[in-house]
Design an enzyme around this catalytic site. Structure first.
Site, mmCIF file in Angstrom:
data_model
loop_
_atom_site.group_PDB
_atom_site.id
_atom_site.type_symbol
_atom_site.label_atom_id
_atom_site.label_comp_id
_atom_site.label_asym_id
_atom_site.label_seq_id
_atom_site.Cartn_x
_atom_site.Cartn_y
_atom_site.Cartn_z
ATOM 1 C CE LYS A 63 -3.468 1.824 7.248
ATOM 2 N NZ LYS A 63 -4.348 2.666 6.422
ATOM 3 C CG ASP A 96 -5.770 0.239 3.568
ATOM 4 O OD1 ASP A 96 -5.869 -0.830 4.201
ATOM 5 O OD2 ASP A 96 -4.851 1.060 3.738
ATOM 6 C CG HIS A 114 -4.201 10.595 2.672
ATOM 7 N ND1 HIS A 114 -5.244 10.539 3.568
ATOM 8 C CD2 HIS A 114 -3.337 9.622 3.043
ATOM 9 C CE1 HIS A 114 -5.017 9.565 4.446
ATOM 10 N NE2 HIS A 114 -3.869 8.990 4.139
ATOM 11 C CD GLU A 147 -6.204 4.534 4.633
ATOM 12 O OE1 GLU A 147 -5.564 3.728 3.905
ATOM 13 O OE2 GLU A 147 -5.668 5.223 5.527
ATOM 14 C CG ASP A 151 -2.032 1.008 1.138
ATOM 15 O OD1 ASP A 151 -2.411 1.374 0.008
ATOM 16 O OD2 ASP A 151 -2.544 1.427 2.187
ATOM 17 C CD GLU A 206 -5.542 2.916 -0.150
ATOM 18 O OE1 GLU A 206 -4.737 2.273 -0.846
ATOM 19 O OE2 GLU A 206 -5.394 3.093 1.078
HETATM 20 MN MN MN Z 1 -4.117 2.808 2.733
#
Ligand code: MN
Length: 428
Positions: free
Chosen positions: A266, A246, A146, A212, A139, A214
């Site tokens: 995560k 994510d 951000h 998140e 990632d 993405e």
């Molecule tokens: Mn991420």
């Protein structure tokens, strides 16, 4: 010469509404099964999936030398990985042939009732599976908006970007076992968390669960250990792109991440969309990325158009409630391109593998309505986000469903990515 499968003049004999993500110019790849069939590889067309195994068995790919002796078995798999290993000539040949089979003036499949029944299934009648078995997962952290927002919130507004940020695409190695397909529920993780005003950590359900927004890209062509990828060849290794969420537990993350980076905040779940849109289909949507200042080192230096103009949005639906669009942004804003990410990743000789998944990092825009995480939208809980049902959110609640969508559009052609969605379940 064959018509490009990207030609805006192409149309299909299948009835496809103009709002569909999957016109004949798209033809993204995925994997599906039903109670009776599969798993088989497939291509999305309008509201249908084209079963590539069934098409292969009907002989539609018989003359595609690019497939070698891999068919039909390469289409009867639980992931795209074996197909990816065949290389770009094979991916291109199949997409070109599917385009030819589906165009309005091609009677071969259209007029074969039995073949149509075998090859085309409604998307609502199949289960879409995780399209790849991720070989490795990295990632990145490549949105300057951000990174600036997070640095402002957690460190120092005057020095929001760390000194390395403009010199290399920051990333971390993640975990593949918990990458799930869209529609899979996400259980709120337990973990250690310590608020700034608490003396000691406690163990329990995350109180700051987040998403998140993405984009992920899938590597199709790998490299040998010890070799590198010149920036001009980086895109040759990319098969396609997909939406990616994510999921992140901010309280776990902020307590654990020093000094080695993201870990249990995560890896309890990441969601990918079921369709991988090929880089080939996205060719018309190239744009230049932001000016990079200072100029990157020579091995990352790039000119031309290596970003992609893809509109993105994220929406939240409380249990039983109406949907609220939280944010709209664009993938074209990314500071570091996918090519730069890939070349940097291989620059030390690390080998890339077919099926590798590389996520962009949270994609945030410059305005308050273009931010890609709750952390930023509610600014670390200080400005709760109002929802259509009258409630508000600082972070996600149990029962909340997060849905991300994306599409590129030009000359009336919409290349969509479908959606990636997931519902938060209570912790155990
Ligand atoms: Mn991420």
């Amino acid at each position: 010469m064959a018509t490009s499968p990207n030609s805006p003049t192409l149309r299909s004999w299948i009835d496809i509404p103009p709002t569909s993500d999957f016109p004949i110019q798209n033809l993204p790849f995925g994997v599906f099964e039903t109670d009776e069939r599969g798993p088989h590889l497939a291509v999305a067309i309008g509201g249908y999936v084209l079963d590539l195994y069934a098409a292969s068995q009907h002989g539609y790919f018989e003359d595609l030398v690019e497939l070698g002796d891999a068919q039909p078995k390469v289409f009867r798999r639980r992931s795209l990985n074996a197909f990816l290993r065949l290389g770009r000539p094979a991916w291109r040949a199949v997409r070109q042939r599917v385009s030819e089979m589906l165009r309005h003036d091609a009677p071969e499949l259209r007029d074969n009732e039995e073949a149509v029944r075998q090859c085309l299934l409604r998307q609502t009648e199949v289960r879409l599976l995780r399209p790849i078995k991720p070989a490795n997962y990295t990632d990145f952290y490549s949105s300057i908006e951000h990174a600036t927002n997070v640095g402002t919130m957690f460190r120092d507004p005057a020095n929001a970007l760390l000194p390395n940020w403009r010199h290399l695409p920051i990333g971390y190695h993640g975990r593949t076992s918990s990458i799930v397909v869209s529609g899979t529920d996400i259980k709120r993780p337990n973990g250690q968390r310590k608020a700034p005003d608490e003396d000691l950590p406690t163990f329990g359900p995350s109180r700051q669960l987040d998403f998140e927004l993405e984009m992920g890209f899938v590597v199709g062509t790998g490299t040998a250990l010890g070799t590198t990828v010149p920036i001009a060849e980086a895109e040759d290794h990319i098969f396609g792109l997909c939406l990616f969420n994510d999921w992140s537990a901010r309280d776990l993350q902020s307590w654990e991440y020093v000094p080695l980076g993201p870990f249990l905040g995560k890896n309890f779940g990441s969601s990918m969309a079921p369709w991988v849109v090929t880089l080939d289909a996205l060719e018309p949507f190239r744009i230049a990325g932001p000016v990079q200042e200072p100029a990157p080192l020579p091995y990352l230096a790039q000119s031309g158009e290596h970003n992609f103009n893809i509109n993105l949005e994220v929406a939240l639906t409380p249990a039983g409630g109406p949907e609220t669009t939280l944010s709209r942004t664009n993938f074209g804003l990314m500071y570091w391109s996918m090519a730069q990410q890939l070349t940097h990743h291989a620059s030390n000789g690390c080998n890339l593998e077919a099926g590798d998944l590389y996520a962009s990092g949270t994609i945030s825009g410059p305005t308050p309505d273009s931010l890609g995480s709750m952390l930023e939208l509610a600014w670390r809980g200080t400005r709760p986000v109002p929802l259509a049902d009258g409630t508000e959110r600082k972070f996600l609640l149990d029962g909340d469903t997060v849905t991300m969508r994306g599409y590129a559009e030009k000359e009336g052609i919409r290349i969509g990515f479908g959606e990636v969605t997931g519902t938060v379940l209570p912790s155990e």
